[in-house]
Motif scaffolding. Structure first.
Motif, PDB file in Angstrom:
ATOM      1  N   ASN A 218      17.755   4.887  15.624  1.00  8.42           N
ATOM      2  CA  ASN A 218      17.401   3.471  15.513  1.00  8.42           C
ATOM      3  C   ASN A 218      17.810   2.894  14.152  1.00  8.42           C
ATOM      4  OD1 ASN A 218      16.351   0.927  15.913  1.00  8.42           O
ATOM      5  ND2 ASN A 218      14.305   1.620  16.508  1.00  8.42           N
ATOM      6  N   GLU A 219      19.111   2.809  13.935  1.00  5.24           N
ATOM      7  CA  GLU A 219      19.636   2.317  12.653  1.00  5.24           C
ATOM      8  C   GLU A 219      19.172   0.895  12.354  1.00  5.24           C
ATOM      9  OE1 GLU A 219      23.822   2.744  12.324  1.00  5.24           O
ATOM     10  OE2 GLU A 219      23.790   4.942  12.506  1.00  5.24           O
ATOM     11  N   GLU A 220      19.007   0.074  13.393  1.00  6.67           N
ATOM     12  CA  GLU A 220      18.577  -1.309  13.167  1.00  6.67           C
ATOM     13  C   GLU A 220      17.198  -1.349  12.504  1.00  6.67           C
ATOM     14  OE1 GLU A 220      17.510  -5.370  15.720  1.00  6.67           O
ATOM     15  OE2 GLU A 220      18.570  -3.697  16.685  1.00  6.67           O
ATOM     16  N   ARG A 221      16.299  -0.464  12.959  1.00 11.90           N
ATOM     17  CA  ARG A 221      14.962  -0.426  12.355  1.00 11.90           C
ATOM     18  C   ARG A 221      15.045   0.034  10.905  1.00 11.90           C
ATOM     19  NH1 ARG A 221       9.562  -0.626  12.590  1.00 11.90           N
ATOM     20  NH2 ARG A 221       8.234   1.184  12.159  1.00 11.90           N
ATOM     21  N   LEU A 222      15.906   0.996  10.614  1.00 12.73           N
ATOM     22  CA  LEU A 222      16.061   1.443   9.229  1.00 12.73           C
ATOM     23  C   LEU A 222      16.520   0.286   8.350  1.00 12.73           C
ATOM     24  CD1 LEU A 222      16.082   3.505   6.982  1.00 12.73           C
ATOM     25  CD2 LEU A 222      18.315   4.292   7.782  1.00 12.73           C
ATOM     26  N   HIS A 223      17.453  -0.529   8.835  1.00 13.54           N
ATOM     27  CA  HIS A 223      17.887  -1.692   8.055  1.00 13.54           C
ATOM     28  C   HIS A 223      16.706  -2.615   7.757  1.00 13.54           C
ATOM     29  CE1 HIS A 223      22.193  -1.160   7.720  1.00 13.54           C
ATOM     30  NE2 HIS A 223      22.323  -0.944   9.016  1.00 13.54           N
ATOM     31  N   ARG A 224      15.825  -2.812   8.753  1.00 10.85           N
ATOM     32  CA  ARG A 224      14.675  -3.698   8.552  1.00 10.85           C
ATOM     33  C   ARG A 224      13.692  -3.107   7.533  1.00 10.85           C
ATOM     34  NH1 ARG A 224      14.819  -4.016  14.256  1.00 10.85           N
ATOM     35  NH2 ARG A 224      12.866  -2.824  14.408  1.00 10.85           N
ATOM     36  N   ILE A 225      13.551  -1.780   7.575  1.00 11.41           N
ATOM     37  CA  ILE A 225      12.654  -1.119   6.612  1.00 11.41           C
ATOM     38  C   ILE A 225      13.216  -1.277   5.199  1.00 11.41           C
ATOM     39  CG2 ILE A 225      11.706   1.090   5.875  1.00 11.41           C
ATOM     40  CD1 ILE A 225      10.394   0.010   8.404  1.00 11.41           C
ATOM     41  N   VAL A 226      14.506  -1.053   5.033  1.00 13.66           N
ATOM     42  CA  VAL A 226      15.125  -1.177   3.713  1.00 13.66           C
ATOM     43  C   VAL A 226      15.013  -2.611   3.200  1.00 13.66           C
ATOM     44  CG1 VAL A 226      17.287  -1.007   2.416  1.00 13.66           C
ATOM     45  CG2 VAL A 226      16.695   0.770   4.075  1.00 13.66           C
ATOM     46  N   ALA A 227      15.068  -3.573   4.102  1.00  9.75           N
ATOM     47  CA  ALA A 227      14.980  -4.986   3.702  1.00  9.75           C
ATOM     48  C   ALA A 227      13.643  -5.314   3.053  1.00  9.75           C
ATOM     49  CB  ALA A 227      15.208  -5.886   4.916  1.00  9.75           C
TER      50      ALA A 227
ATOM     51  N   GLU B  80      13.422  -6.121  -0.708  1.00  9.68           N
ATOM     52  CA  GLU B  80      13.716  -7.439  -1.268  1.00  9.68           C
ATOM     53  C   GLU B  80      12.435  -8.128  -1.739  1.00  9.68           C
ATOM     54  OE1 GLU B  80      15.881  -9.618   1.639  1.00  9.68           O
ATOM     55  OE2 GLU B  80      17.488  -8.116   1.818  1.00  9.68           O
ATOM     56  N   GLU B  81      11.356  -7.939  -0.996  1.00 12.55           N
ATOM     57  CA  GLU B  81      10.077  -8.546  -1.391  1.00 12.55           C
ATOM     58  C   GLU B  81       9.216  -7.593  -2.202  1.00 12.55           C
ATOM     59  OE1 GLU B  81       6.980  -8.275   2.028  1.00 12.55           O
ATOM     60  OE2 GLU B  81       8.907  -8.645   3.027  1.00 12.55           O
ATOM     61  N   ALA B  82       9.585  -6.315  -2.198  1.00 14.50           N
ATOM     62  CA  ALA B  82       8.812  -5.298  -2.921  1.00 14.50           C
ATOM     63  C   ALA B  82       9.783  -4.388  -3.676  1.00 14.50           C
ATOM     64  CB  ALA B  82       7.955  -4.497  -1.959  1.00 14.50           C
ATOM     65  N   PRO B  83      10.270  -4.839  -4.827  1.00 12.03           N
ATOM     66  CA  PRO B  83      11.284  -4.069  -5.569  1.00 12.03           C
ATOM     67  C   PRO B  83      10.825  -2.679  -5.989  1.00 12.03           C
ATOM     68  CG  PRO B  83      11.111  -6.320  -6.400  1.00 12.03           C
ATOM     69  CD  PRO B  83       9.969  -6.124  -5.468  1.00 12.03           C
TER      70      PRO B  83
ATOM     71  N   TYR C 134       0.811  -1.219   0.000  1.00  8.27           N
ATOM     72  CA  TYR C 134       0.000   0.000   0.000  1.00  8.27           C
ATOM     73  C   TYR C 134       0.849   1.276   0.000  1.00  8.27           C
ATOM     74  CZ  TYR C 134      -3.810  -3.176   1.033  1.00  8.27           C
ATOM     75  OH  TYR C 134      -4.725  -4.197   0.962  1.00  8.27           O
ATOM     76  N   ILE C 135       2.121   1.148  -0.366  1.00 10.40           N
ATOM     77  CA  ILE C 135       3.033   2.288  -0.319  1.00 10.40           C
ATOM     78  C   ILE C 135       3.942   2.245  -1.541  1.00 10.40           C
ATOM     79  CG2 ILE C 135       4.777   3.500   1.067  1.00 10.40           C
ATOM     80  CD1 ILE C 135       3.918   1.721   3.426  1.00 10.40           C
TER      81      ILE C 135
END
Length: 347
Positions: free
Chosen positions: A71-80, A83-86, A49-50
């Motif tokens: 919260n760099e760890e959360r940013l890494h998870r957001i960027v990940a 992988e499922e949404a190119p 939806y984004i």
């Protein structure tokens, strides 16, 4: 004859290479849905939806020459999620209300260029698609941050330097006040991909904070007027993204000053009303008094229609985690902006 064919072949290759180079000022053909996702929440956004995520926030470092990320760890998870949404674009939003040190950084060339180069480092290191600048606001001390009369001019230089550092293949956007003040939009236009209008917080109960049009419950500004103010300031409609709040603003009769949509949806003891002139909902108490203005799927659908009718680039919202569990607001934004809404034309 062979030489002529060779020359024509080389010219053709040159034309194709040049035509494929990204250009900042080329109008984006597809609509965008930009979601602000915060560092202090834990919910993971649904990329279905984004189209764009602005991760909030990064800040100017205490040495005025770089970027610090919450919260760099959360940013890494957001960027990940890419992988499922190119299709998904992820940007770091630098700033936010009360985030300072912009004025000092932008005022000195060495600091400004160092900051811009650090933006490029962050983009590369985290695999980002660009940078969103949320300086609230150049020349203003309202958020209790440092400011200077030279901020507006220095803001232009900052946009130039960031663009030069990150290149034309990455996105550079900004969050702009609904008033369209503080920034020389004509000067920054060559460097910007699009402008996110914060068309909310334009008032508190007993008036709407994000009405589309004027009514007896509208204050000093409306979303429609915010769009027109930006157009008059030099921003093309196709570079404007209309912001919508996923929260309400109260503060009257004991009602909380701020409330997230998922809490507004569940609250009892208030009447849900619709302002047909403003095209916005609000809560009224038992005496009929306006106690909270907010956004709901109906008002978002109307704004989505407005986006299409005005030829705006898309919609933005603050913030993803304020929606209800079913995702009613984010689905309304996406379906309205990316889909093909129907309705009455813009006033």
């Amino acid at each position: 004859m062979r030489q002529v064919k060779t020359i024509l072949f080389l010219l053709g290759i040159l034309f194709l290479n040049n035509s494929c180079q990204p250009k900042v000022n080329q109008p984006m053909q597809e609509k965008v849905v930009v979601a602000y996702v915060t560092s202090w929440t834990s919910v993971m956004p649904d990329p279905a939806y984004i189209t764009h995520i602005n991760y909030a926030f990064g800040h100017v470092t205490e040495t005025f020459d770089g970027v610090r990320i919450d919260n760099e760890e959360r940013l890494h998870r957001i960027v990940a999620l890419k992988e499922e949404a190119p299709h998904l674009k992820v940007l770091l939003s630098v700033g936010g209300w009360g985030s300072g040190r912009f004025s000092e950084m932008a005022a000195e060339e060495a600091l400004r260029k160092s900051f811009a180069n650090d933006c490029q480092r962050v983009v590369k290191e985290f695999g980002l698609d660009g940078i969103d600048i949320d300086w609230e606001y150049p020349t203003s001390t309202l958020a209790e941050i440092s400011a200077s009369p030279d901020d507006t001019e220095n803001f232009t230089l900052l946009m130039r330097d960031i663009r030069e550092a990150i290149g034309t293949h990455k996105l550079l956007t900004l969050a702009s006040a609904a008033s369209a003040q503080f920034i020389d939009f004509r000067a920054i236009d060559p460097y910007m991909d699009f402008i996110n209008i914060m068309a909310y917080d334009m008032g508190s109960a007993p008036i709407h904070h994000a009405p589309l049009y004027r009514s007896q419950y509208a204050g000093g500004n409306t979303a429609h007027e915010a769009v027109e103010k930006h157009r008059e300031a030099g921003v093309s409609y196709h570079k404007l993204v209309l912001g919508m709040p996923f929260y309400g603003r109260g503060g009257q009769g004991g009602f909380p000053r701020g409330m997230k949509y998922h809490d507004i949806e569940r609250i009892e003891g208030y009447e849900r009303r619709w302002d047909d002139e403003a095209q916005a909902p609000y809560l009224a108490d038992s005496a009929g008094a306006f106690v909270c203005g907010y956004e709901n799927p109906r008002s978002i659908a109307v704004k989505a229609q407005y986006i299409h009718d005005k030829g705006l680039l898309g919609g933005m919202y603050w913030e993803y985690a304020d929606d209800n569990e079913a995702g009613d607001l984010r689905r309304a934004v996406y379906n309205g902006v990316i889909g093909r809404p129907s309705g009455a034309p813009v006033k």
